[in-house]
Design an enzyme around this catalytic site. Sequence first.
Site, PDB file in Angstrom:
ATOM      1  N   CYS A  77       0.912  -1.358  -0.096  1.00  0.00           N
ATOM      2  CA  CYS A  77      -0.096  -0.041  -0.052  1.00  0.00           C
ATOM      3  C   CYS A  77       0.962   1.181  -0.071  1.00  0.00           C
ATOM      4  CB  CYS A  77      -1.020   0.017   1.168  1.00  0.00           C
ATOM      5  SG  CYS A  77      -2.025   1.463   1.364  1.00  0.00           S
ATOM      6  N   CYS A  83      -0.931   5.982   7.376  1.00  0.00           N
ATOM      7  CA  CYS A  83      -2.326   5.518   7.397  1.00  0.00           C
ATOM      8  C   CYS A  83      -2.660   5.089   8.940  1.00  0.00           C
ATOM      9  CB  CYS A  83      -2.912   4.477   6.523  1.00  0.00           C
ATOM     10  SG  CYS A  83      -4.082   3.486   7.066  1.00  0.00           S
ATOM     11  N   CYS A  86      -2.419  -0.746   8.925  1.00  0.00           N
ATOM     12  CA  CYS A  86      -1.964  -1.671   8.764  1.00  0.00           C
ATOM     13  C   CYS A  86      -0.361  -1.948   9.190  1.00  0.00           C
ATOM     14  CB  CYS A  86      -2.062  -2.164   7.064  1.00  0.00           C
ATOM     15  SG  CYS A  86      -3.751  -2.454   6.618  1.00  0.00           S
ATOM     16  N   GLN A 302     -18.848  -9.698  12.996  1.00  0.00           N
ATOM     17  CA  GLN A 302     -17.204 -10.030  12.803  1.00  0.00           C
ATOM     18  C   GLN A 302     -16.712  -9.317  11.463  1.00  0.00           C
ATOM     19  OE1 GLN A 302     -15.245 -10.567  15.027  1.00  0.00           O
ATOM     20  NE2 GLN A 302     -16.203 -12.171  16.457  1.00  0.00           N
ATOM     21  N   GLU A 352     -27.573 -10.128  26.385  1.00  0.00           N
ATOM     22  CA  GLU A 352     -26.811  -8.971  26.011  1.00  0.00           C
ATOM     23  C   GLU A 352     -27.383  -7.835  26.289  1.00  0.00           C
ATOM     24  OE1 GLU A 352     -24.838  -6.357  24.084  1.00  0.00           O
ATOM     25  OE2 GLU A 352     -24.217  -8.272  23.330  1.00  0.00           O
ATOM     26  N   ASP A 401     -18.168 -13.965  25.082  1.00  0.00           N
ATOM     27  CA  ASP A 401     -17.459 -13.285  24.133  1.00  0.00           C
ATOM     28  C   ASP A 401     -17.604 -11.678  24.164  1.00  0.00           C
ATOM     29  OD1 ASP A 401     -16.060 -12.373  21.725  1.00  0.00           O
ATOM     30  OD2 ASP A 401     -17.701 -13.263  20.432  1.00  0.00           O
ATOM     31  N   CYS A 428     -10.959 -11.014  22.007  1.00  0.00           N
ATOM     32  CA  CYS A 428     -10.325 -10.166  20.870  1.00  0.00           C
ATOM     33  C   CYS A 428      -9.005  -9.595  21.623  1.00  0.00           C
ATOM     34  CB  CYS A 428     -11.226  -9.263  20.444  1.00  0.00           C
ATOM     35  SG  CYS A 428     -12.035  -7.968  21.379  1.00  0.00           S
TER      36      CYS A 428
END
Length: 470
Positions: A77, A83, A86, A302, A352, A401, A428
């Site tokens: 890139c 940026c 990444c 996701q 939730e 989760d 995560c």
Amino acid sequence: MSRRKNNRKIFEDVAVIDAGAKGKAIAKAPDGRVIFIDNAVPGDVATIQTTKQRKAYYEGSAVSISKFSERRVEPVCEHFGVCGGCKWQNMSYKDQLYFKQKEVENNLIRLGKIELPEVQPILGSERTYFYRNKMEFSFSDNKWLTLDQIKSDEVITNRNALGFHIPGMWDKILDLNKCYLQQDPSNAIRDFVKEKAETLDLKFFNTRKQEGFLRTLMLRTSSTGEVMVLIQFFQEDAPKRMALLDAIAAQFPEITSLLYVINNKGNDTIYDQEVICHAGRDHIFEEMEGLTFKINAKSFYQTNSEQAYELYKVTRDFAGLSGSEIVFDLYTGTGTIAQFVAKNAKKVIGVEAVPEAIEAAKENAQRNSIDNVSFFVGDMKKVFNDGFLREHGQPDLIITDPPRDGMHADVVQQLLQIKAPKIVYVSCNSATQARDLAMLDVQYKVTKVQPVDMFPQTHHVENVVLLEKR
């Protein structure tokens, strides 16, 4: 060797030895302190200038590299390094996976201080680019200028940008030419929207002054080939709004859902805003193993559809269900995991805190003709009282989760009181997961660990852990 420059230190010929949290590379200064580096790869030998100094560590950047690491690859890139999205694009994917797995193991051992079984090799992503199904871009009339542009004599009259925020600079936007994170037609739509907006003389947003017309652009794609586009306007101007939206619809007839929001708040979050459908329907569909999930503009799903399937398969495998179990699914969101495991369970109870997510979960379950799932809105810290357990039964398995912050300590205490035989913990953030596992260690032993890479070219990694009652 080191020398001072403007109260900052410069260390020469420093070996970069590791990768750490938040995508930072790690080196050791001559005085023994750790240096966290933004722009280096393990194996580099570099001259490093510090930017911050603390008692136990420095932060800094590599100003030159005398020896390049064998782990390095050429970034694809043109925006890499500016940026910030990444950070590991200059490292081979094989090595990215190595350091992600290492981070998971280190966090569970050092932070969790738990007895760890053999960690399974991380599940890498077949797609290392163009894997995201959701992207959000910001409009700005004050685009980020490169050093070359600043130093040149060029007079830059057009400061419009449509892209990403520069890290640490909330009011500066990088104008993107091509992004490698989302598949076509993402780049084509973004580029067309910017060009058409300028042709129509629409005002790009100014964050400092809180003025302008165009705020944000959101693009969602699905594994079923459907596309959602949402434009966020700062104020209503029906003729201008319709001119832009009609042009987008005409140029891209494949768009399934073309939406807009009028948002004159101080921030650009849309969760408290009315989303209006301009063309098509107000949602798209995602599909996984024969199940369909309705995705609207505010839905959580996701962001890597293919790897989400792998993640959920690991979760189901760890659960080891026979069809007779009662399962509690905490932080169920729109109920994707709950529905994915339902065919192997007697009953699944999803909980939730977000009412809209639960409504979507119920609708998805009805669409998928799943009648052994139930969904409830509740504060996870309070919901599992004696009455709830009497009504729904003692769970044989709990799936959790949580968000990046992990579970609240009160939720962990609830789990310890419920005493389910097994817990599958999907995370995560392995650091907060390790913290929670340490609290659960009094009753539960970690028996399986499986990292899953959802975000190639970044340092982020998901991790699934199976805990069994001691």
